[in-house]
Design an enzyme around this catalytic site. Structure first.
Site, PDB file in Angstrom:
ATOM      1  N   CYS A   1      -8.530  56.072  76.703  1.00  0.00           N
ATOM      2  CA  CYS A   1      -7.679  55.668  75.584  1.00  0.00           C
ATOM      3  C   CYS A   1      -6.799  54.469  75.919  1.00  0.00           C
ATOM      4  CB  CYS A   1      -6.817  56.846  75.138  1.00  0.00           C
ATOM      5  SG  CYS A   1      -7.756  58.230  74.446  1.00  0.00           S
ATOM      6  N   GLY A   2      -6.558  54.217  77.189  1.00  0.00           N
ATOM      7  CA  GLY A   2      -5.741  53.070  77.576  1.00  0.00           C
ATOM      8  C   GLY A   2      -6.497  51.758  77.570  1.00  0.00           C
TER       9      GLY A   2
END
Length: 351
Positions: A139-140
């Site tokens: 997700c980063g």
């Protein structure tokens, strides 16, 4: 400073309502969870209404080997990356020949040669493009990839940097994994593909851009490696994430953001546009509790999550794309958190 010329996103043809996926999960998991009725409300509590899926829902009712799923990933990732790129370069009014750098971000499939090589070959882009393939940021990855693209454009004022993020999370679904993590994951994750073009200072096409890169920051939290990630098994990618993620965010994000902004001579009150990855309802709540920025400052993130689900690294770029249709003049802060456990930030000037 580097400027943002265009952002594009993909709306897959198999968008499905959350209620339909809830019914699907009940059929899949009923035999393994005696208290399935008690667990199903997790789908309602996500605040997600529709999910972006790359395949029709009946595909996921069948059992697929890792080899089959990964083959689908390569085919669909290439197909939809090309579509996103074509939309992006058209919006920026450039040709593919002008691209100098290509960064591909993904954590949901494997390809060697890597996806960037497949894209260059398929689109017949300049074979001398400087390319980078980044795997594992989860997700980063959207914010981190954006920062890396801006760093390249800053280093070379004549650069035209293409960033592509591809996450086909649904293709990692394990039909016979009856763990709680897989059940929760089936209520959140979806598929997305997004592309961005960043221009160096000397690029004429980016000279009139209203969004410019100012700075980036990254932090990895020690001893949090088991918070989120994959367990690579014989059958595929098994999702791992801890219920402690919101608490970790709530306990750290204000200090992290304040320290990052202070290095740029800014306070949190200077931020007008919060371009945050919506990891889920509880994650958004943790951001709101910790930052207390006033008003519904995460409204756009919440709306993207409601319409698409959590598309891992791509999601924040979908949020960015929506901000470009209307934002408050001033500073913007992009932020995502992902495996590591880590946080990624980018400061933008939006005029």
């Amino acid at each position: 400073m580097p400027s943002l010329a265009a952002v594009s996103k993909i709306d897959f043809p198999y968008k499905v309502s959350q209620q339909t996926i809830k019914d699907f999960a009940r059929d899949v998991f009923a035999s393994s969870f005696p208290d399935i009725r008690r667990m199903l409300p997790v789908f309602d509590n996500t605040e997600i209404c529709t999910r972006n899926l790359c395949k029709p829902l009946n595909y996921y009712m069948q059992t697929h080997s890792f080899e089959e799923q990964n083959r689908e990933f390569i085919q669909l990732a290439l197909e939809y990356s090309v579509k996103a790129i074509e939309m992006c370069i058209s919006s920026a009014d450039i040709s593919g020949d002008e691209i100098t750098d290509l960064i591909c971000i993904s954590t949901t499939g494997l390809a060697t040669p890597s996806l960037d090589a497949l894209i260059i070959n398929k689109m017949r882009l300049d074979p001398h493009i400087n390319r980078m393939s980044v795997f594992g940021l989860g997700c980063g990855g959207g914010t981190s990839g954006f920062a890396k693209a801006c760093t390249l454009a800053k280093a070379n004022p004549e650069a035209v940097v293409l960033l592509v993020a591809v996450e086909l999370c649904s293709l990692t679904f394990l039909r016979h994994d009856f763990s709680k993590s897989n059940f929760i994951g089936s209520s959140l994750f979806a598929d997305g593909v997004a592309a961005c073009l960043l221009m160096g200072d000397r690029c004429e096409k980016g000279s009139d851009s209203r969004v410019r890169f100012m700075a980036a920051g990254s932090k990895l939290y020690y001893d949090s490696l088991d918070i989120m990630g994959w367990d690579f098994t014989d059958t595929g990618f098994k999702v791992l994430f801890s219920p402690g993620i919101p608490a970790l965010i709530a306990g750290n994000v204000r200090e992290d953001v304040s320290s990052f902004l202070a290095k740029q001579g800014l306070a949190l009150s200077a931020i007008r546009n919060f371009i945050f990855h919506p990891g889920g309802k509880k994650v958004l709540g943790a951001y709101e509790e910790a930052l207390a920025a006033g008003g519904d400052f995460l409204q756009t993130s919440r709306q993207v999550m409601k319409e698409y689900g959590n598309m891992s690294s791509c999601t924040v770029l979908y949020v960015l794309e929506r901000f470009l249709h209307g934002y408050e003049k001033g500073y913007g802060l992009m932020m995502s958190m992902g495996p590591g456990f880590s946080s990624e930030m980018v400061l933008l000037e939006m005029n």
